[in-house]
Design an enzyme around this catalytic site. Sequence first.
Site, PDB file in Angstrom:
ATOM      1  N   GLY A  15       4.072  26.384 -11.193  1.00 29.41           N
ATOM      2  CA  GLY A  15       5.246  27.188 -12.365  1.00 29.41           C
ATOM      3  C   GLY A  15       6.798  27.066 -12.247  1.00 29.41           C
ATOM      4  N   SER A  16       7.110  25.632 -11.983  1.00 31.86           N
ATOM      5  CA  SER A  16       8.575  25.663 -11.787  1.00 31.86           C
ATOM      6  C   SER A  16       8.884  25.319 -13.677  1.00 31.86           C
ATOM      7  CB  SER A  16       8.866  24.255 -11.223  1.00 31.86           C
ATOM      8  OG  SER A  16       8.346  23.090 -12.089  1.00 31.86           O
ATOM      9  N   ASN A  17       8.264  25.140 -14.422  1.00 32.66           N
ATOM     10  CA  ASN A  17       8.616  24.989 -15.712  1.00 32.66           C
ATOM     11  C   ASN A  17       8.694  26.686 -16.037  1.00 32.66           C
ATOM     12  OD1 ASN A  17       9.138  22.353 -17.169  1.00 32.66           O
ATOM     13  ND2 ASN A  17       7.053  21.946 -16.017  1.00 32.66           N
ATOM     14  N   LYS A  91      -6.006  23.427 -19.284  1.00 30.10           N
ATOM     15  CA  LYS A  91      -7.167  23.618 -19.894  1.00 30.10           C
ATOM     16  C   LYS A  91      -6.919  23.428 -21.312  1.00 30.10           C
ATOM     17  CE  LYS A  91      -9.509  26.263 -16.669  1.00 30.10           C
ATOM     18  NZ  LYS A  91     -10.559  25.782 -16.004  1.00 30.10           N
ATOM     19  N   LEU A  92      -8.118  23.083 -22.144  1.00 27.92           N
ATOM     20  CA  LEU A  92      -7.864  22.895 -23.421  1.00 27.92           C
ATOM     21  C   LEU A  92      -7.839  24.415 -24.177  1.00 27.92           C
ATOM     22  CD1 LEU A  92      -8.013  20.896 -25.775  1.00 27.92           C
ATOM     23  CD2 LEU A  92     -10.379  21.435 -26.023  1.00 27.92           C
ATOM     24  N   ASN A 107       3.546  22.793 -25.899  1.00 26.62           N
ATOM     25  CA  ASN A 107       3.295  22.208 -24.584  1.00 26.62           C
ATOM     26  C   ASN A 107       4.093  21.269 -24.057  1.00 26.62           C
ATOM     27  OD1 ASN A 107       1.337  21.350 -22.477  1.00 26.62           O
ATOM     28  ND2 ASN A 107       1.017  19.717 -23.343  1.00 26.62           N
ATOM     29  N   HIS A 109       4.706  18.050 -21.573  1.00 21.21           N
ATOM     30  CA  HIS A 109       3.748  16.653 -20.921  1.00 21.21           C
ATOM     31  C   HIS A 109       4.578  15.940 -20.377  1.00 21.21           C
ATOM     32  CE1 HIS A 109       0.089  14.432 -20.257  1.00 21.21           C
ATOM     33  NE2 HIS A 109       0.812  13.354 -20.678  1.00 21.21           N
ATOM     34  N   ASP A 150      -2.699  17.185 -25.915  1.00 19.52           N
ATOM     35  CA  ASP A 150      -1.690  16.483 -25.877  1.00 19.52           C
ATOM     36  C   ASP A 150      -1.481  15.696 -27.149  1.00 19.52           C
ATOM     37  OD1 ASP A 150      -1.048  17.234 -23.416  1.00 19.52           O
ATOM     38  OD2 ASP A 150      -2.389  15.430 -22.540  1.00 19.52           O
ATOM     39  N   GLU A 179      12.032  18.059 -17.670  1.00 24.14           N
ATOM     40  CA  GLU A 179      11.220  18.970 -18.263  1.00 24.14           C
ATOM     41  C   GLU A 179      11.860  20.412 -18.098  1.00 24.14           C
ATOM     42  OE1 GLU A 179       7.127  19.246 -17.062  1.00 24.14           O
ATOM     43  OE2 GLU A 179       7.405  17.246 -16.336  1.00 24.14           O
TER      44      GLU A 179
HETATM   45  C1  GAR Z   1       4.578  19.237 -15.239  1.00 14.75           C
HETATM   46  O1  GAR Z   1       4.912  18.220 -14.771  1.00 14.75           O
HETATM   47  C2  GAR Z   1       3.980  19.590 -16.551  1.00 14.75           C
HETATM   48  O2  GAR Z   1       4.589  18.546 -17.662  1.00 14.75           O
HETATM   49  C3  GAR Z   1       2.616  19.137 -16.422  1.00 14.75           C
HETATM   50  O3  GAR Z   1       2.202  19.960 -15.115  1.00 14.75           O
HETATM   51  C4  GAR Z   1       3.451  19.979 -14.360  1.00 14.75           C
HETATM   52  C5  GAR Z   1       3.406  21.474 -14.114  1.00 14.75           C
HETATM   53  O4  GAR Z   1       4.265  21.753 -13.135  1.00 14.75           O
HETATM   54  N1  GAR Z   1       1.536  19.334 -17.256  1.00 14.75           N
HETATM   55  C6  GAR Z   1       0.707  18.320 -17.821  1.00 14.75           C
HETATM   56  O5  GAR Z   1       0.346  17.391 -17.020  1.00 14.75           O
HETATM   57  C7  GAR Z   1      -0.263  18.722 -18.677  1.00 14.75           C
HETATM   58  N2  GAR Z   1      -0.902  17.746 -19.515  1.00 14.75           N
HETATM   59  P1  GAR Z   1       5.013  23.363 -13.052  1.00 14.75           P
HETATM   60  O6  GAR Z   1       3.712  24.024 -12.674  1.00 14.75           O
HETATM   61  O7  GAR Z   1       5.986  23.197 -11.582  1.00 14.75           O
HETATM   62  O8  GAR Z   1       5.767  23.642 -14.294  1.00 14.75           O
END
Ligand code: GAR
Length: 220
Positions: A15-17, A91-92, A107, A109, A150, A179
């Site tokens: 969950g850093s994003n 998930k989709l 989303n 990526h 994606d 990101e």
């Molecule tokens: C992030 O790098 C995000 O872009 C990726 O998962 C990570 C989640 O990090 N998403 C995908 O790969 C989706 N296809 P986070 O939980 O620290 O935000």
Amino acid sequence: MSDAVRIAVLASGGGSNFQALVDRFRRSPEREVVGVIASREGAGVLERARRAGVASAVSPPASTSGGAATFLRRTLDEWRSDIVVLAGYMKLVPEALVRAYWGRILNIHPALLPEFGGRGMYGARVHRAVIEAGVRITGATVHFVDEAYDRGPILCQWPVPVLADDTPESVAARVLTVEHRILPAAVEALASGAVRLEADRRVRWVREWFETETFTNREG
Ligand code: GAR
């Protein structure tokens, strides 16, 4: 003053994003992160939500009666979500949800789509594939969500170099920093009406945002 734009998050991991969104909008009266739905119990994002005082829920597995699709729709509607952000969601997204929130689901990526995306391409797998392909530039992409993994229309991207001695972990860390900058910026752009998805699936930036400070390569 008009009501705040309500932002809901779907996530599967640390969950850093999600945190970057909370931090960005914490002091804004016009935006509110209203809740996060985790795709599994124990996801780190749930602890972050608790600490941030943001509502959270865990989606049931697809096999449950009623299924994840109904749960997601009901919860997002209950939270009166204006924008839904997939922040590390593995998930989709169910088709009905894509339709209900068309043009309002984003989303992030961790690569430059349409390369290195699609089913099974998440987390370290993406960065491993980038290194194996020998590309010199990777990056981060924010796109509108459609029915496929994606694939939806791209809203913004930012490049990140791949260095000779990089590992999947070192690339991931470099991309993640980017990101955390472009995801909140993209959400703000959508919330403010600076960008929108048109009926022909084109992404239109209605103001000069894209060329302004939001996506320039400087800190802060
Ligand atoms: C992030 O790098 C995000 O872009 C990726 O998962 C990570 C989640 O990090 N998403 C995908 O790969 C989706 N296809 P986070 O939980 O620290 O935000």
